[in-house]
Design a protein around this motif. Structure first.
Motif, PDB file in Angstrom:
ATOM      1  N   ILE A 111      53.660  52.939  27.266  1.00  0.00           N
ATOM      2  CA  ILE A 111      52.670  53.263  28.293  1.00  0.00           C
ATOM      3  C   ILE A 111      52.080  51.945  28.781  1.00  0.00           C
ATOM      4  O   ILE A 111      51.564  51.161  27.984  1.00  0.00           O
ATOM      5  N   VAL A 112      52.172  51.698  30.094  1.00  0.00           N
ATOM      6  CA  VAL A 112      51.683  50.429  30.632  1.00  0.00           C
ATOM      7  C   VAL A 112      50.422  50.592  31.470  1.00  0.00           C
ATOM      8  O   VAL A 112      49.691  49.620  31.677  1.00  0.00           O
ATOM      9  N   GLU A 113      50.162  51.802  31.956  1.00  0.00           N
ATOM     10  CA  GLU A 113      48.944  52.036  32.733  1.00  0.00           C
ATOM     11  C   GLU A 113      48.502  53.474  32.549  1.00  0.00           C
ATOM     12  O   GLU A 113      49.284  54.405  32.742  1.00  0.00           O
ATOM     13  N   VAL A 124      54.901  54.273  32.719  1.00  0.00           N
ATOM     14  CA  VAL A 124      55.610  53.763  31.553  1.00  0.00           C
ATOM     15  C   VAL A 124      56.653  52.729  31.961  1.00  0.00           C
ATOM     16  O   VAL A 124      57.057  52.652  33.108  1.00  0.00           O
ATOM     17  N   ARG A 125      57.066  51.964  30.959  1.00  0.00           N
ATOM     18  CA  ARG A 125      58.194  51.036  31.089  1.00  0.00           C
ATOM     19  C   ARG A 125      59.196  51.441  30.020  1.00  0.00           C
ATOM     20  O   ARG A 125      58.888  51.429  28.827  1.00  0.00           O
ATOM     21  N   VAL A 177      54.645  59.440  34.474  1.00  0.00           N
ATOM     22  CA  VAL A 177      54.837  60.602  33.600  1.00  0.00           C
ATOM     23  C   VAL A 177      53.595  61.484  33.672  1.00  0.00           C
ATOM     24  O   VAL A 177      52.471  60.984  33.655  1.00  0.00           O
ATOM     25  N   GLU A 178      53.819  62.788  33.761  1.00  0.00           N
ATOM     26  CA  GLU A 178      52.737  63.760  33.636  1.00  0.00           C
ATOM     27  C   GLU A 178      53.038  64.613  32.419  1.00  0.00           C
ATOM     28  O   GLU A 178      54.101  65.229  32.337  1.00  0.00           O
ATOM     29  N   LEU A 179      52.123  64.610  31.457  1.00  0.00           N
ATOM     30  CA  LEU A 179      52.262  65.439  30.250  1.00  0.00           C
ATOM     31  C   LEU A 179      51.275  66.590  30.326  1.00  0.00           C
ATOM     32  O   LEU A 179      50.135  66.409  30.745  1.00  0.00           O
TER      33      LEU A 179
END
Length: 133
Positions: free
Chosen positions: A114-116, A91-92, A78-80
Motif C-alpha cells: 500500500i503506497v497511498e 498499491v504498487r 484498490v477498493e476493499l
C-alpha cells in the motif's frame, strides 16, 4: 518460506477474504495513447488472499494483466469491502503470477504494498485487522 530467503514483511499478514475491485488508471507517466486507450480505467474484480497494515495479497480474474502491473504508465487503485464499509488505496505490485484455474478461467495473484491511503481508510483498516488478531 525457504531457510535461505528471509521474510521481508514488516507487518503481520492476516488470511482474510474480502471482495475487492482493482482499477488500473493511467498514471502521470502515461503516454497520450495509454490515456486514450484506458479512458477512466480498467476495472477487475476479485478478493483478498491476505491483508496487513502495509500490504495486500489479491486474487483477481484476468487473462493477461502483466503490462498493467509492470508499467509505470498505470496506477493501481484498490477498493476493499470491509464489514464496516469500503476503503480505497493505491498499491504498487511487488510480485504477481498467473494462477490457472480449470481450462477456461485465469486468475492472477498479486502481492502489493500500500503506497497511498487516507487517514480515515487507514484507521478503518487497522480497526478491521484488530478484529482478526
Amino acid at each position: 518460506m525457504s531457510a535461505y530467503l528471509p521474510d521481508r514483511r514488516v507487518e503481520k499478514r492476516y488470511d482474510t477474504r474480502l471482495d475487492a475491485k482493482v482499477l488500473f488508471k493511467a498514471s502521470p507517466q502515461a503516454t497520450k495513447f495509454t490515456v486514450k486507450s484506458v479512458g477512466h480505467g480498467l476495472t477487475m474484480v476479485g478478493a483478498t488472499n491476505n491483508l496487513s497494515e502495509n500490504g495486500v495479497g489479491l486474487v483477481i480474474s484476468a487473462r493477461n494483466i502483466d503490462r498493467y502491473l509492470t508499467s509505470a504508465e498505470y496506477t493501481v487503485w484498490v477498493e476493499l469491502k470491509l464489514p464496516t464499509g469500503p476503503i480505497n488505496f493505491t498499491v504498487r505490485a511487488v510480485r504477481h503470477e498467473r494462477v490457472a484455474e480449470g481450462k477456461t478461467a485465469n486468475k492472477y495473484f498479486i502481492a502489493a504494498n500500500i503506497v497511498e491511503i487516507s487517514e480515515t481508510d487507514k484507521s478503518s483498516l487497522s480497526s478491521y485487522l484488530r478484529t482478526l488478531g
